[in-house]
Write an enzyme that holds these catalytic residues in place. Structure first.
Site, PDB file in Angstrom:
ATOM      1  N   GLU A 163       0.816  -1.214   0.000  1.00 25.85           N
ATOM      2  CA  GLU A 163       0.000   0.000   0.000  1.00 25.85           C
ATOM      3  C   GLU A 163       0.851   1.267   0.000  1.00 25.85           C
ATOM      4  O   GLU A 163       0.505   2.256  -0.652  1.00 25.85           O
ATOM      5  CB  GLU A 163      -0.909  -0.018   1.238  1.00 25.85           C
ATOM      6  CG  GLU A 163      -2.149   0.823   1.096  1.00 25.85           C
ATOM      7  CD  GLU A 163      -3.142   0.526   2.203  1.00 25.85           C
ATOM      8  OE1 GLU A 163      -3.687  -0.591   2.237  1.00 25.85           O
ATOM      9  OE2 GLU A 163      -3.352   1.404   3.047  1.00 25.85           O
ATOM     10  N   ASP A 164       1.940   1.260   0.743  1.00 23.76           N
ATOM     11  CA  ASP A 164       2.683   2.506   0.989  1.00 23.76           C
ATOM     12  C   ASP A 164       4.037   2.605   0.318  1.00 23.76           C
ATOM     13  O   ASP A 164       4.702   3.638   0.432  1.00 23.76           O
ATOM     14  CB  ASP A 164       2.876   2.700   2.498  1.00 23.76           C
ATOM     15  CG  ASP A 164       1.557   2.930   3.229  1.00 23.76           C
ATOM     16  OD1 ASP A 164       0.559   3.266   2.563  1.00 23.76           O
ATOM     17  OD2 ASP A 164       1.534   2.784   4.459  1.00 23.76           O
TER      18      ASP A 164
END
Ligand code: ZN
Length: 164
Positions: free
Chosen positions: A40-41
């Site tokens: 996600e990051d």
């Protein structure tokens, strides 16, 4: 947060909570906890996770990864809807993630978050965690305790946003 805490603190906290409070020794869960935000990051891909940590870790991390193509509000709604259908491993990671997040939003929030936004965030995590019930009693008890304390802390603070 206001102190710009290192990114790595959060995944370490999630894994540590699962091990210490949840008494979980499943290495797939603990590795997935450390890695849960990587897709996600960061630029990390599922293929890379699988090559380095195996298909099971990849699967758990992908289960707890939001689809970043969707608008934020929709992603938050989908977390509520998906929570009951996650694997037990992914539920443990998700629950400990929410424990870490409500701690942060209570004690060391992002500098630009209003009190209302912080309280709304706590409300949202409660709806996600409702779908995780039954996965680990000690972790659920810790979540409940921190949620109660967080709400009391934030509403007692009033205008004084001193979270030191
Ligand atoms: Zn996280």
């Amino acid at each position: 947060d206001v102190d710009a805490s290192p990114y790595i603190n959060h995944p370490i906290e999630v894994a540590e909570t699962i091990a210490r409070v949840g008494q979980v020794t499943d290495l797939v869960v603990l590795q997935s906890a450390i890695l849960h935000d990587t897709i996600e990051d960061t630029m990390t891909t599922g293929d890379e996770l699988e090559a380095l940590f195996g298909a099971e870790v990849r699967r758990v991390v992908e289960e707890v990864t939001d689809d970043k193509h969707l608008p934020k509000a929709e992603r938050k709604q989908l977390q509520i809807e998906h929570a009951p259908h996650l694997s037990q491993r992914a539920q443990l990671v998700k629950l400990a993630d929410k424990i870490s997040n409500i701690r942060a939003v209570t004690d060391t929030p992002p500098a630009d978050w209003s009190l209302e936004r912080r309280l709304d965030y706590l409300d949202w995590t409660e709806r996600v965690v409702a779908g995780l019930r039954g996965c680990n009693a000690p972790l659920e008890a810790l979540y409940d305790q921190l949620l109660t304390q967080g709400r009391a802390h934030l509403t007692a603070d009033g205008e004084d946003n001193s979270w030191s």
